[in-house]
Enzyme design. Structure first.
Site, PDB file in Angstrom:
ATOM      1  N   HIS A  49      36.928  48.810  41.558  1.00 41.23           N
ATOM      2  CA  HIS A  49      37.783  47.914  40.781  1.00 41.23           C
ATOM      3  C   HIS A  49      38.582  46.997  41.713  1.00 41.23           C
ATOM      4  O   HIS A  49      38.636  45.785  41.514  1.00 41.23           O
ATOM      5  CB  HIS A  49      38.714  48.734  39.879  1.00 41.23           C
ATOM      6  N   GLU A  50      39.179  47.598  42.751  1.00 41.59           N
ATOM      7  CA  GLU A  50      39.969  46.797  43.702  1.00 41.59           C
ATOM      8  C   GLU A  50      39.086  45.775  44.420  1.00 41.59           C
ATOM      9  O   GLU A  50      39.489  44.637  44.649  1.00 41.59           O
ATOM     10  CB  GLU A  50      40.668  47.700  44.727  1.00 41.59           C
ATOM     11  N   HIS A  54      38.568  42.637  42.493  1.00 42.93           N
ATOM     12  CA  HIS A  54      39.601  41.600  42.620  1.00 42.93           C
ATOM     13  C   HIS A  54      39.292  40.666  43.774  1.00 42.93           C
ATOM     14  O   HIS A  54      39.558  39.470  43.711  1.00 42.93           O
ATOM     15  CB  HIS A  54      40.976  42.244  42.841  1.00 42.93           C
ATOM     16  N   GLU A  66      42.084  41.744  35.377  1.00 42.95           N
ATOM     17  CA  GLU A  66      41.848  43.188  35.325  1.00 42.95           C
ATOM     18  C   GLU A  66      40.530  43.492  34.603  1.00 42.95           C
ATOM     19  O   GLU A  66      39.769  44.349  35.038  1.00 42.95           O
ATOM     20  CB  GLU A  66      43.002  43.912  34.633  1.00 42.95           C
ATOM     21  N   ASP A  87      37.382  45.343  36.269  1.00 41.97           N
ATOM     22  CA  ASP A  87      36.773  46.510  35.618  1.00 41.97           C
ATOM     23  C   ASP A  87      35.278  46.298  35.426  1.00 41.97           C
ATOM     24  O   ASP A  87      34.477  47.215  35.639  1.00 41.97           O
ATOM     25  CB  ASP A  87      37.426  46.759  34.243  1.00 41.97           C
TER      26      ASP A  87
HETATM   27 ZN   LIG Z   1      43.376  45.730  39.100  1.00 37.26          ZN
END
Ligand SMILES: [Zn+2]
Length: 414
Positions: free
Chosen positions: A277-278, A281, A355, A359
């Protein structure tokens, strides 16, 4: 009374009323859903855990209203109440030059306001967090953190302020463009040195030990073509039992950082999903977008300040009798949030969109079910509410509400 003073009062009143109303809605909504775990979380979160999250959220939201009114009261006392003028005239009377006077006024103000905020951070850490079993901060750590923070502000902030005030006074009408360049370069430099020079002043960083967890992480990094200068574990448990993970730095100086508390909460599958997930980004350029947004708003803000500071009414309408560059800077920093509070929900919306994208990236790279169980584990351990008020959440939350986020991931896991 000057029209600008009136406008300032109206905007302050509106933002206070809106924030109070939203907090009211949040408290009512969370309490109304306190007796039943939402269907999506049945069997995963117990009723007792759900109720603890509700009580924690309500306590924090209720307490959060105090500083809301306190800060607004202080802002009025500093400006229309004459507090800033009192500080300014007092330091002017010492007879230093404009530059030194400016720096002493700005640092003096920073010191006074952090002392005035102290009761709230004490109460939040040692009463609220303590009551719900999250606090690990000792009095010693708290005091040391404050001293280190103040010292850093002095060592890094004072020279930066000096440069800005100098540019404001010496560079004529275009000072704000030069100042913008300096601030942009400065924030890039801070991002570069933060992981290696500043964060270690507050936490112990240790490379993640060799083992199954590290190999899983390295395999994921290689799969995503991500280069970093290491995977680290920090002793987040020294301050709080809340878990977290983040990236810091940029370019080759990027570090992946896991809180020790997070490593205890999640298994390797879940850690991999959180890291994916990170990474999302990064891959979706959210970090670069965030930097561009902040550089642009600084540019616009400085242009507005450059115009405002040439008008005597800007100072007089906010309770300052003697116009000066440093007062313009200080007034602008204090008062602009009152006029821009409606930008908050826009930024929250942008952040929630990011976000979802991160995801989705994680769901492509790993099993979406791993991220779901990781998130549920984090909601449980951090006592995050599963039932926020929709409007409150739309206004403030950088992350989608738990049920919405989980439903999105479930749709991607099939
Ligand atoms: Zn996040």
């Amino acid at each position: 009374m000057h029209e600008f003073s009136l406008l300032f009062l109206v905007m302050l009143g509106m933002s206070l009323a809106l924030r109070f109303w939203l907090s009211q809605r949040q408290i009512r909504h969370v309490l109304a859903h306190r007796e039943q775990v939402p269907d999506a979380f049945a069997g995963k979160i117990s009723l007792a855990e759900h109720q603890k999250a509700a009580d924690y959220t309500v306590t924090k939201t209720r307490f959060g209203r105090l500083p809301l009114f306190y800060d607004a009261g202080l802002l009025l006392l500093w400006t229309l109440g004459g507090g800033l003028d009192w500080l300014d005239q007092g330091i002017r009377a010492l007879g230093y030059g404009e530059m030194v006077t400016g720096i002493v006024v700005l640092l003096g103000f920073a010191l006074l306001s952090s002392l005035l905020d102290l009761p709230f951070s004490l109460y939040s850490t040692f009463v609220i967090e303590e009551k719900f079993g999250f606090n690990r901060t000792t009095a010693k750590t708290f005091v040391l953190d404050m001293l280190k923070g103040a010292l850093l502000a002095l060592v890094i902030g004072a020279p930066l302020l000096y440069v800005i005030l100098w540019l404001m006074q010496q560079m004529g009408d275009m000072w704000w463009v030069y100042t913008w360049m300096v601030l942009t370069a400065f924030s890039l430099l801070m991002m570069w040195i933060y992981p290696t020079w500043i964060a270690p002043l507050f936490n112990k960083f240790e490379p993640l030990e060799d083992g199954a967890t590290l190999s899983r992480i390295q395999a994921l990094l290689a799969r995503c073509g991500f280069s970093s200068n290491g995977v680290f574990v920090i002793d987040g448990s020294r301050r709080s039992s809340h878990g977290n993970a983040y990236f810091s730095g940029f370019g080759r100086n990027k570090r992946i950082v896991f809180y020790d508390t997070l490593l205890k909460m999640l298994d390797d599958n879940q850690l991999e999903a959180v890291l994916a997930h990170e990474l999302g980004h990064f891959k979706k350029k959210h970090i670069v977008q965030g930097m561009l947004i902040s550089f642009t708003t600084t540019f616009v803000g400085l242009a507005i300040l450059a115009w405002l500071m040439k008008n005597d009414w800007f100072y007089h309408a906010l309770g300052v009798s003697t116009p000066s560059t440093y007062m313009a800077l200080l007034l602008f920093m204090m008062v602009s949030p009152v006029f821009t509070f409606m930008l908050g929900p826009l930024l929250s919306l942008f952040s929630r969109k990011n976000e979802f994208e991160a995801d989705a990236f994680a769901a492509e790279q790993t099993d979406a079910n791993n991220l779901i169980t990781a998130l549920v584990g984090l909601y449980r351990e951090n006592a995050s509410t599963l039932t926020p008020d929709p409007l409150y959440s739309a206004f403030y939350d950088s992350h989608p509400p738990a049920p919405v986020r989980i439903a999105h991931l479930q749709a991607q896991s099939r």
